[in-house]
Design an enzyme around this catalytic site. Sequence first.
Site, PDB file in Angstrom:
ATOM      1  N   LYS A 176       0.839  -1.198   0.000  1.00 30.61           N
ATOM      2  CA  LYS A 176       0.000   0.000   0.000  1.00 30.61           C
ATOM      3  C   LYS A 176       0.869   1.241   0.000  1.00 30.61           C
ATOM      4  O   LYS A 176       2.008   1.199   0.465  1.00 30.61           O
ATOM      5  CB  LYS A 176      -0.858   0.029   1.282  1.00 30.61           C
ATOM      6  N   ARG A 212     -10.251 -11.546   2.250  1.00 28.86           N
ATOM      7  CA  ARG A 212     -11.104 -12.611   1.715  1.00 28.86           C
ATOM      8  C   ARG A 212     -10.423 -13.972   1.807  1.00 28.86           C
ATOM      9  O   ARG A 212     -11.078 -14.995   1.925  1.00 28.86           O
ATOM     10  CB  ARG A 212     -11.527 -12.261   0.281  1.00 28.86           C
TER      11      ARG A 212
END
Length: 488
Positions: free
Chosen positions: A266, A340
């Site tokens: 990120k 996920r």
Amino acid sequence: MQIAFAALELPKSGAVAFLVEKDKPLTGLAAEADSQTGGAISKAISASRFNGSSGQTLEVLAPSGLATERVLLVGVGESDKLSAQDWLETGAAITASLLGSGSSEVSIIADANGTDVVSIAEGALMRSYRFDKYRTKEPESKKPTLKKVSIASSASDASKTFEARKAVIDGVFFTRDLISEPANILYPESFADRIGELKELGVDVEVLGEAEMSKLGMGALLGVGQGSVRESKLAIMTWNGGGKGDAPISFVGKGVTFDTGGISLKPGEGMEQMKWDMGGAGTVVGLMKALAGRKAKVNVVAVVGLVENMPDGNAQRPGDVVTSMSGQTIEILNTDAEGRLVLADALWYTQDRFKPKMMIDLATLTGAIIITLGHEHAGIFTDNEEIAAQLSKAGLETGDKVWRLPLHKNYDKMIDCQVADMKNIGGRPAGSITAAQFLRRFTNDVPWCHIDIAGTVWSDKDLPLSEKGGTGYGVRLLDRFVAENYEG
Ligand code: BES
Ligand code: MN
Ligand code: ZN
């Protein structure tokens, strides 16, 4: 903060708060106090813009003729139109105005008909939370002074009703504590230790480490944690307050204790926010504290996947293929779509081991949900009309609002893959929905709902019920959802 319910009379010390309806004259004890001060309170009202509108406050300091240090007038709007949420915010507004005022006690005069004294108490307590354990140099003059809130009314059974609500707020505060901790303090193992605190309330706690998860074939979860020096954990909590042998309901949480993005790193700016990427797990744990604390009559299991997502020589790479516990294979196209992967194995494990009636997962899953819903609603995703309706209702009642977004086979197709059974990203369009479709493939058709709380677990500004920081969103929502649909 201490909360008490008291008889309806003017206090002899501390602060007093009066609830004032919009454009109505002072009544009851407020009118009595006004006359004891020779009209100083009504004079202050006419000298100001205060008219009793909801959210307004007006403080009158040391009025002569009264024993109290200060009078706080709180506008409530039109009292016959008020919801529980409004009363909650009224209680919270009183705490917010007086927390650092110098007064150590306030007595809230709640003498109007229909005043929801329990919600006032609940709001007053909710807003008292601060996470200040690492502030060693805060000047005395800035520290909170308010220690006790009494609600003076003629209600008789308020403290009994409040007891259960208080247990739920203890859960909310636990969630806020966990979310606020920095990632050097709260990592998978230390998080699991904190979960151990629930044993005191009668919750069974079990913790699996990497060796056990490896045996179970949890390649999706383990892949996320493999770049971290911290060992990944799976914590399992069980509360048996319901009938013996009744299938449990279940909650599953994403507990990424820090999300750097991994090799798909990120950007640096704002990355510190990713300490609260364990918000789903934090909410599930707070919920278990609430349910056990109020001895909920229901069987519940909660499972949280605790991992740290780091870039490292051993980290997983874009293009890697992992095999999940379900046997389905996943091509990792972006290591930052890690939540996920953690949930895939946690969901499969939960249904496989516990055969629950239904599963709800919570996760700070996508930035896209913030683009869609901002910070007002969490997104819910389910094929089950009943769960959707029940959650929406509980959301309106508690103020933890949810909004349903669609699932559809055409979104599901977006994560089909040439190399493996699926890929872990579906591209930019409908990012929150393709993430939900991914999770759905690991539910084995057990009734299920996914709640994306990326926009609601943390607030960059003060809110009615919480200071800037962790909100505790979701604990009261799910506590209410359980109480209304699965107990007794
Ligand atoms: N934890 C983030 C989601 C997130 C972002 C939560 C901002 C709160 C604030 C999640 O793991 C993530 O990185 N998601 C990616 C998915 C993408 C790579 C498909 C995202 O939302 O950008
Ligand atoms: Mn991520
Ligand atoms: Zn994440």
